[in-house]
Write a protein that holds these residues in place. Structure first.
Motif, PDB file in Angstrom:
ATOM      1  N   LEU A   1     102.957  60.272  -9.396  1.00 22.00           N
ATOM      2  CA  LEU A   1     104.335  60.761  -9.405  1.00 22.00           C
ATOM      3  C   LEU A   1     105.016  60.374 -10.914  1.00 22.00           C
ATOM      4  CD1 LEU A   1     105.627  62.552  -7.449  1.00 22.00           C
ATOM      5  CD2 LEU A   1     106.696  60.654  -6.654  1.00 22.00           C
ATOM      6  N   VAL A   2     105.320  59.138 -11.169  1.00 18.24           N
ATOM      7  CA  VAL A   2     106.233  58.634 -11.951  1.00 18.24           C
ATOM      8  C   VAL A   2     105.664  59.096 -13.338  1.00 18.24           C
ATOM      9  CG1 VAL A   2     106.781  56.635 -10.596  1.00 18.24           C
ATOM     10  CG2 VAL A   2     104.936  56.473 -12.085  1.00 18.24           C
TER      11      VAL A   2
ATOM     12  N   ASN B   1     108.825  54.027  -5.043  1.00 16.14           N
ATOM     13  CA  ASN B   1     109.545  54.138  -6.445  1.00 16.14           C
ATOM     14  C   ASN B   1     111.004  54.204  -6.149  1.00 16.14           C
ATOM     15  OD1 ASN B   1     109.431  56.794  -5.677  1.00 16.14           O
ATOM     16  ND2 ASN B   1     109.123  57.401  -7.859  1.00 16.14           N
ATOM     17  N   GLY B   2     111.648  54.321  -4.899  1.00 20.68           N
ATOM     18  CA  GLY B   2     112.995  54.622  -4.808  1.00 20.68           C
ATOM     19  C   GLY B   2     113.277  55.813  -4.156  1.00 20.68           C
ATOM     20  N   LEU B   3     112.271  56.824  -4.291  1.00 20.99           N
ATOM     21  CA  LEU B   3     112.327  58.228  -3.837  1.00 20.99           C
ATOM     22  C   LEU B   3     111.244  58.405  -2.763  1.00 20.99           C
ATOM     23  CD1 LEU B   3     113.342  59.947  -7.253  1.00 20.99           C
ATOM     24  CD2 LEU B   3     115.114  59.484  -5.303  1.00 20.99           C
TER      25      LEU B   3
ATOM     26  N   ARG C   1     107.498  51.004 -18.457  1.00 22.73           N
ATOM     27  CA  ARG C   1     108.259  52.329 -18.464  1.00 22.73           C
ATOM     28  C   ARG C   1     108.649  52.601 -17.032  1.00 22.73           C
ATOM     29  NH1 ARG C   1     104.609  56.216 -21.690  1.00 22.73           N
ATOM     30  NH2 ARG C   1     103.246  54.931 -20.473  1.00 22.73           N
ATOM     31  N   PHE C   2     107.553  52.390 -16.270  1.00 25.30           N
ATOM     32  CA  PHE C   2     107.797  52.814 -14.667  1.00 25.30           C
ATOM     33  C   PHE C   2     107.564  51.697 -13.795  1.00 25.30           C
ATOM     34  CE2 PHE C   2     105.592  56.210 -17.065  1.00 25.30           C
ATOM     35  CZ  PHE C   2     106.480  57.134 -17.051  1.00 25.30           C
ATOM     36  N   ARG C   3     108.408  51.628 -12.835  1.00 26.50           N
ATOM     37  CA  ARG C   3     108.426  50.680 -11.567  1.00 26.50           C
ATOM     38  C   ARG C   3     108.321  51.094 -10.291  1.00 26.50           C
ATOM     39  NH1 ARG C   3     111.174  46.490 -14.194  1.00 26.50           N
ATOM     40  NH2 ARG C   3     111.960  45.689 -12.265  1.00 26.50           N
ATOM     41  N   ALA C   4     107.700  50.190  -9.819  1.00 22.00           N
ATOM     42  CA  ALA C   4     107.637  50.610  -8.094  1.00 22.00           C
ATOM     43  C   ALA C   4     107.561  49.125  -7.392  1.00 22.00           C
ATOM     44  CB  ALA C   4     106.429  51.587  -7.711  1.00 22.00           C
TER      45      ALA C   4
END
Lengths: 401, 401
Positions: free
Chosen positions: A363-364, A350-352, A337-340
């Motif tokens: 965080l995610v 994580n893009g941010l 579900r989550f990527r980094a």
DNA sequence: AGATCACATGAATCACGAT
DNA sequence: TATCGTGATTCATGTGATC
């Protein structure tokens, strides 16, 4: 005679320490597997001191023992006024009930005194065990709270074979209570072998209710005429569980009400050191003889398995450096579900936000915290691998080095 | 509104007794099967009084109730940070104002005051039950001894499904303690249904350790949004056993910390009368509604609730403690292909890894899981014995416990 | 309909070392 | 002494969704 074989605690209290009272034939007891450092040499290790426990404890150096196990007198009507009444008062009343009620204050004073003396002798992270029944345990518990001890658990010893209630007027009194307390609320570093106890309990946490038989059979000390030597000899299994849980091999265990030495016997078998204090020379002699016959278990079986927290720390950067994970690679959680993205400095992006594996994992998910090692996975050939497995590989190579 | 449906305990305390606060639609509760004689007509039977329990008790006539059940605040000392589960969710802990005390002395003063007020209201042969945990039970026990109560038993409520210890820092806190006491040592005529309890316990004396599940499921009161109404609602099974043991049908049971009325619900079902005192109007209203839905059992069915047998879980450590297997001994599988050494803490050591009988069994076979009880064997005189047989022997000793 | 899985939750004195 | 970052840690049971 027993009294000739004893170490006089009063003599010890006058700093005239003498261990010659121990018979020459007595073997050295309980050689420590891992002696604690910085132990004052004046400690009378693996010795039974005979005398008043408060005086004897006050003669020991402060902050010198790792654990205290105490089985204080339970019954307020034993008539042993010298022990129960530090103020020397004696109640001559024949009326048992009045005697019991009137003696609470003196029992409390005695309790406070020995608990305070024990607390002084305890190292900052030492813990105390006290066993009692409803006759005295509430007094003991209140007193130790008042003195600043911090209760960690109360433990119920459920007796497999309790004495029945003969008159049918009450529930069968089938348990006794142990209080386990640290020296103070700030003593966060006390010993507790959580993993060992869990492993010995089918991988479930050990609970606060313990089912253990009474001390009977061969374990029960008997005199020449087959009479029990001590009225309240505790089962070794009970002591074994307390010492396995709350001490390390080589630790010093103090028992101010040594009796016939169950604490010493178990301590020696488990590679712990002991200091016993017993007022009655006969009990002390019986304890010495008993302990002399105990053999310490093999050092290998006593070694404490390292806990996860005690293993060496591995930076995530090392995982990258070792080539298990490449900079620029994408990590996901188990369900994808989550990527980094992995950065070359061992942080994730994580893009941010850029941060540690833990911080980005938290965080995610929108959680306050996260163990990044178990959260993040790599994908190789469609199979997901937890990055914690790479850490384990690195630790394995470190162990060989 | 709840407050409109309440009986003001303060008003009652001013002798302006009024039960009109009970809604007219509320049915008469708990008609007594055998009303006790000589009960003062001024007793607010089967009523929930709202207000301070000490004032309310002081307004009741002396020597008027047959039994007291009290579940006072536990004085929990919560950490400021709260407690997180391993999945980072927050434990819904007790942080209500009613459980906050400035210090042990203030808690002690409160305890002495309500215990003294209860004692005045008790008939000479009445008994008192108090439930607590290690945070408060030692204070309570000492206070009631000081006040002249006479402890008959301490009872251990062993929880079938306690909350685990999430941080692995202590033993699972798996029990609470009840103290059962008579009004004084001279109260020899208290009620105890020895034979009924024995008959409901497979003809074994009822012991002081009771195995009862937490209050969950349909029994747990929930609000419109599915949240628990009261943080510490007790299971009815616990109350049922206390009231069946220590009261007769028609007896008056006083609960000064009524909460959501478990005592009243069980009392009504068992044909006892109750007086509840609760400070929080919301709890009192919930209790009234709950009790209104209870039906009194017929006389014939007032039998002892059958005891829930403990799932006889046996730690492998107990097998060692019992002497069936010795620390240091080697275990093998049935065909002798795999070996492991028994450690004194109940774990196995295969030379590389230390872990539970299950974990090491799985490891040596390269399997994901293994039942260590049936896998591992001892060898005695050339004959192999499965360690599960030792567990069965221990279970046999647990019969009745 | 029954089995399986995912998730919620209960009176709790609940981390630790490096800087 | 305080702050900060790492990363360790859960069992029995009930409920409701999903297969």
């Amino acid at each position: 005679m027993a009294s000739q074989r004893t170490v006089a605690a009063d003599a010890f209290a006058r700093k005239q320490v003498s261990r010659t009272g121990r018979p020459a034939s007595s073997p050295r007891m309980g050689l420590p597997a891992q002696p604690s450092p910085l132990r004052p040499s004046s400690l009378p290790l693996d010795t039974v001191l005979v005398g008043d426990c408060i005086a004897a404890m006050n003669a020991l150096p402060a902050s010198s023992v790792d654990c205290v196990f105490a089985d204080p007198p339970y019954n307020l009507q034993l008539g042993d006024a010298g022990l129960l009444r530090p103020d020397q008062s004696r109640v001559d009343a024949v009326d048992d009930d009045w005697d019991k009620f009137a003696s609470f204050p003196s029992y409390d004073a005695f309790t406070r005194e020995w608990l305070a003396a024990a607390r002084r002798v305890m190292k900052p992270n030492a813990t105390l065990w006290v066993i009692g029944s409803y006759h005295n345990i509430f007094r003991v518990g209140s007193a130790l709270q008042d003195l600043g001890y911090w209760i960690l658990n109360d433990i119920v010893w459920r007796k497999a074979n309790p004495m029945p209630n003969f008159r049918g007027k009450r529930f069968t009194n089938a348990h006794e209570t142990l209080i386990w307390a640290s020296r103070s609320a700030e003593s966060k570093g006390y010993t507790f072998h959580y993993d060992a106890l869990k492993g010995g309990n089918e991988d479930l946490q050990m609970r606060s209710d313990w089912f253990i038989p009474l001390c009977t059979g061969d374990e029960r000390l008997k005199d020449d005429e087959g009479r029990k030597v001590h009225p309240t000899q505790k089962p070794e299994a009970l002591l074994a569980r307390t010492l396995l849980a709350a001490t390390n091999p080589g630790d010093v265990v103090l028992d101010p009400f040594f009796g016939t030495g169950t604490t010493g016997a178990v301590a020696k078998r488990l590679g712990r050191r002991f200091i016993g204090i017993e007022r009655d020379p006969g009990y002390a002699a019986a304890a010495r003889e008993r302990i002399a016959g105990i053999e310490t278990l093999s050092q290998a079986s006593l070694l404490v398995a390292p806990t996860k927290r005690a293993e060496p720390r591995v930076p995530f950067l090392s995982v990258i450096e070792a080539g298990h994970v490449r900079a620029g690679e994408t990590l996901t959680d188990e369900r994808g579900r989550f990527r980094a993205t992995v950065r070359p400095d061992g942080q994730l992006d994580n893009g941010l936000v850029i941060g540690s594996i833990h911080k980005i994992g938290a965080l995610v998910q929108g959680l306050p915290a996260c163990n990044g090692w178990t959260f993040w996975h790599t994908e190789r050939n469609g199979r997901k691998t937890c990055i914690d497995s790479f850490r384990n590989e690195i630790r394995a190579t470190m162990a060989g080095a």
